[in-house]
Design a protein around this motif. Structure first.
Motif, PDB file in Angstrom:
ATOM      1  N   VAL A 113     -11.959 -23.255   2.555  1.00  0.00           N
ATOM      2  CA  VAL A 113     -12.149 -24.707   2.449  1.00  0.00           C
ATOM      3  C   VAL A 113     -10.807 -25.374   2.701  1.00  0.00           C
ATOM      4  O   VAL A 113      -9.780 -24.949   2.156  1.00  0.00           O
ATOM      5  CB  VAL A 113     -12.663 -25.115   1.054  1.00  0.00           C
ATOM      6  N   ILE A 114     -10.814 -26.423   3.536  1.00  0.00           N
ATOM      7  CA  ILE A 114      -9.571 -27.156   3.793  1.00  0.00           C
ATOM      8  C   ILE A 114      -9.726 -28.629   3.421  1.00  0.00           C
ATOM      9  O   ILE A 114     -10.812 -29.196   3.512  1.00  0.00           O
ATOM     10  CB  ILE A 114      -9.099 -27.035   5.259  1.00  0.00           C
ATOM     11  N   PHE A 115      -8.605 -29.198   2.991  1.00  0.00           N
ATOM     12  CA  PHE A 115      -8.518 -30.633   2.703  1.00  0.00           C
ATOM     13  C   PHE A 115      -7.261 -31.165   3.378  1.00  0.00           C
ATOM     14  O   PHE A 115      -6.184 -30.590   3.215  1.00  0.00           O
ATOM     15  CB  PHE A 115      -8.389 -30.895   1.200  1.00  0.00           C
ATOM     16  N   ASP A 116      -7.397 -32.247   4.114  1.00  0.00           N
ATOM     17  CA  ASP A 116      -6.259 -32.963   4.687  1.00  0.00           C
ATOM     18  C   ASP A 116      -6.309 -34.342   4.031  1.00  0.00           C
ATOM     19  O   ASP A 116      -7.010 -35.239   4.498  1.00  0.00           O
ATOM     20  CB  ASP A 116      -6.412 -33.046   6.207  1.00  0.00           C
ATOM     21  N   LEU A 117      -5.605 -34.486   2.919  1.00  0.00           N
ATOM     22  CA  LEU A 117      -5.798 -35.631   2.035  1.00  0.00           C
ATOM     23  C   LEU A 117      -5.182 -36.930   2.537  1.00  0.00           C
ATOM     24  O   LEU A 117      -4.423 -36.959   3.501  1.00  0.00           O
ATOM     25  CB  LEU A 117      -5.233 -35.292   0.652  1.00  0.00           C
ATOM     26  N   GLY A 118      -5.529 -38.013   1.833  1.00  0.00           N
ATOM     27  CA  GLY A 118      -4.962 -39.321   2.137  1.00  0.00           C
ATOM     28  C   GLY A 118      -5.670 -40.045   3.258  1.00  0.00           C
ATOM     29  O   GLY A 118      -6.749 -39.670   3.699  1.00  0.00           O
ATOM     30  N   VAL A 119      -5.024 -41.106   3.717  1.00  0.00           N
ATOM     31  CA  VAL A 119      -5.583 -41.926   4.792  1.00  0.00           C
ATOM     32  C   VAL A 119      -5.340 -41.239   6.133  1.00  0.00           C
ATOM     33  O   VAL A 119      -4.311 -40.600   6.340  1.00  0.00           O
ATOM     34  CB  VAL A 119      -4.956 -43.340   4.772  1.00  0.00           C
ATOM     35  N   SER A 120      -6.291 -41.342   7.054  1.00  0.00           N
ATOM     36  CA  SER A 120      -6.151 -40.679   8.357  1.00  0.00           C
ATOM     37  C   SER A 120      -5.675 -41.658   9.423  1.00  0.00           C
ATOM     38  O   SER A 120      -5.745 -42.879   9.248  1.00  0.00           O
ATOM     39  CB  SER A 120      -7.495 -40.074   8.789  1.00  0.00           C
ATOM     40  N   SER A 121      -5.218 -41.122  10.542  1.00  0.00           N
ATOM     41  CA  SER A 121      -4.802 -41.954  11.668  1.00  0.00           C
ATOM     42  C   SER A 121      -5.966 -42.802  12.161  1.00  0.00           C
ATOM     43  O   SER A 121      -5.786 -43.928  12.627  1.00  0.00           O
ATOM     44  CB  SER A 121      -4.279 -41.079  12.810  1.00  0.00           C
ATOM     45  N   LEU A 122      -7.163 -42.256  12.044  1.00  0.00           N
ATOM     46  CA  LEU A 122      -8.380 -42.969  12.440  1.00  0.00           C
ATOM     47  C   LEU A 122      -8.482 -44.297  11.701  1.00  0.00           C
ATOM     48  O   LEU A 122      -8.945 -45.299  12.259  1.00  0.00           O
ATOM     49  CB  LEU A 122      -9.601 -42.103  12.112  1.00  0.00           C
ATOM     50  N   GLN A 123      -8.014 -44.307  10.469  1.00  0.00           N
ATOM     51  CA  GLN A 123      -8.103 -45.508   9.649  1.00  0.00           C
ATOM     52  C   GLN A 123      -6.849 -46.380   9.752  1.00  0.00           C
ATOM     53  O   GLN A 123      -6.936 -47.580   9.996  1.00  0.00           O
ATOM     54  CB  GLN A 123      -8.344 -45.102   8.194  1.00  0.00           C
ATOM     55  N   ILE A 124      -5.691 -45.771   9.592  1.00  0.00           N
ATOM     56  CA  ILE A 124      -4.461 -46.563   9.501  1.00  0.00           C
ATOM     57  C   ILE A 124      -4.032 -47.154  10.847  1.00  0.00           C
ATOM     58  O   ILE A 124      -3.413 -48.213  10.905  1.00  0.00           O
ATOM     59  CB  ILE A 124      -3.320 -45.725   8.884  1.00  0.00           C
ATOM     60  N   ASP A 125      -4.390 -46.499  11.954  1.00  0.00           N
ATOM     61  CA  ASP A 125      -3.991 -46.996  13.275  1.00  0.00           C
ATOM     62  C   ASP A 125      -4.942 -48.048  13.831  1.00  0.00           C
ATOM     63  O   ASP A 125      -4.649 -48.663  14.856  1.00  0.00           O
ATOM     64  CB  ASP A 125      -3.888 -45.831  14.268  1.00  0.00           C
ATOM     65  N   ASN A 126      -6.061 -48.253  13.171  1.00  0.00           N
ATOM     66  CA  ASN A 126      -7.013 -49.268  13.602  1.00  0.00           C
ATOM     67  C   ASN A 126      -6.836 -50.495  12.705  1.00  0.00           C
ATOM     68  O   ASN A 126      -7.272 -50.498  11.554  1.00  0.00           O
ATOM     69  CB  ASN A 126      -8.445 -48.727  13.506  1.00  0.00           C
ATOM     70  N   TYR A 127      -6.189 -51.532  13.218  1.00  0.00           N
ATOM     71  CA  TYR A 127      -5.857 -52.696  12.395  1.00  0.00           C
ATOM     72  C   TYR A 127      -7.082 -53.370  11.775  1.00  0.00           C
ATOM     73  O   TYR A 127      -7.003 -54.029  10.740  1.00  0.00           O
ATOM     74  CB  TYR A 127      -5.068 -53.724  13.221  1.00  0.00           C
ATOM     75  N   LYS A 128      -8.243 -53.168  12.385  1.00  0.00           N
ATOM     76  CA  LYS A 128      -9.481 -53.781  11.877  1.00  0.00           C
ATOM     77  C   LYS A 128      -9.939 -53.178  10.552  1.00  0.00           C
ATOM     78  O   LYS A 128     -10.786 -53.744   9.873  1.00  0.00           O
ATOM     79  CB  LYS A 128     -10.595 -53.649  12.915  1.00  0.00           C
TER      80      LYS A 128
END
Length: 312
Positions: free
Chosen positions: A98-113
């Motif tokens: 099982v893997i976890f890559d925690l926190g906010v992703s680039s998908l979210q933080i790079d999209n200003y909307k």
């Protein structure tokens, strides 16, 4: 929606290698994001292997749905529902990694909307799943100074939490704060001392995001679930990006890899004693990003990869 945002998975090679992937194994990517880790796992699986992925972000799930592979399944769900998902798929006690890559992703933080960035203007939202919960703008508007200060201090470790909370409430009384740059500027003006190497609103944005998305509680619940779904010898690999996340992961691994201490003279059966001596996890490694990776991808700077293995 732009799905072509630049994304570089942090410590991808180290994370994938940590799983010691078996061709016919069963794996779970609890944080699909752009799918960088999932795609790499699929490359190493044989025809009988299985990969299950989750993500609370509907956009991430849309990206995952484009992977046409019978070995792969993705679901729109928080990773705190990991046990329920594994139970539904009848893989409890059968998962090899099982893997976890925690926190906010680039998908979210790079999209200003999406409202996560304090550098680019956008609607003040910050929800990882924009179809659920309350937006940052609405929460800040309805909360009092003490509530805001508590969140900034406990989830952002912000030393000027009270000053910032007062400034936010004062501005909201005149006009509701609805954009990310509005909030960033309010924080900037409220802080008397600044670190020239870090944006003054960084901790505030982190705190509000973590609180709104209940990130720390999600992590605690999901980690406990991994003990139930992994098979003996199965690997647990987790990348965290700030001290609050890493503290939870580190504490969890240490607690479950340490034998229980029985007070002297306590009445206990031999069977109970043997049970208490069993460690659920074996800590394998702690890996930091290389100097080369940090230079190539500055976002990896604060990341830590922790690896553990379920004991038989």
């Amino acid at each position: 929606m732009n799905h072509k945002l630049k994304h570089i998975p942090v410590m991808k090679k180290e994370l994938i290698n940590s799983l010691k992937i078996k061709k016919s194994g069963i794996y779970i990517d609890s944080t699909f994001g752009f799918g960088g880790h999932s795609k790499e796992i699929l490359k190493r699986l044989g025809k009988d292997g299985k990969l299950y992925s989750l993500d609370r972000d509907p956009i991430a799930v849309m990206i995952g749905d484009k992977i046409k592979d019978s070995r792969f399944h993705i679901i729109h769900e928080n990773f705190s529902k990991l046990f329920d998902y594994a139970k539904n798929k009848k893989i409890i006690g059968k998962v090899n990694g099982v893997i976890f890559d925690l926190g906010v992703s680039s998908l979210q933080i790079d999209n200003y909307k999406r409202g996560f960035s304090f550098k680019n203007d956008g609607p003040l939202d910050m929800r990882m799943n924009p179809t659920a919960g309350i937006s940052a703008a609405d929460w800040l508007f309805k909360s009092n100074i003490n509530e805001i200060a508590f969140v900034l201090k406990n989830f952002g470790e912000e030393r000027f939490s009270k000053k910032i909370a007062f400034a936010i409430k004062n501005n909201n009384q005149n006009k509701k704060i609805t954009s990310t740059l509005e909030l960033a500027n309010i924080v900037k003006n409220a802080i008397p001392i600044r670190n020239k190497f870090k944006h003054p609103a960084r901790r505030t944005f982190q705190a509000i995001r973590i609180y709104l998305n209940q990130e720390l509680e999600e992590i605690k619940k999901a980690l406990e679930d991994t003990l139930k779904i992994l098979t003996p010898g199965g690997r647990l690999s987790i990348i965290s990006f700030h001290s609050l996340e890493d503290r939870i992961v580190k504490t969890f691994m240490i607690k479950n890899s340490t034998k229980a201490v029985v007070p002297y003279g306590m009445a206990i059966t031999e069977k109970q004693l043997n049970t208490l001596k069993i460690c659920k996890l074996k800590i394998i490694n702690r890996i930091l990003p290389s100097t080369y990776e940090i230079k190539k991808n500055p976002r990896s700077r604060s990341s830590i990869l922790r690896i553990a293995e379920l004991q038989g």
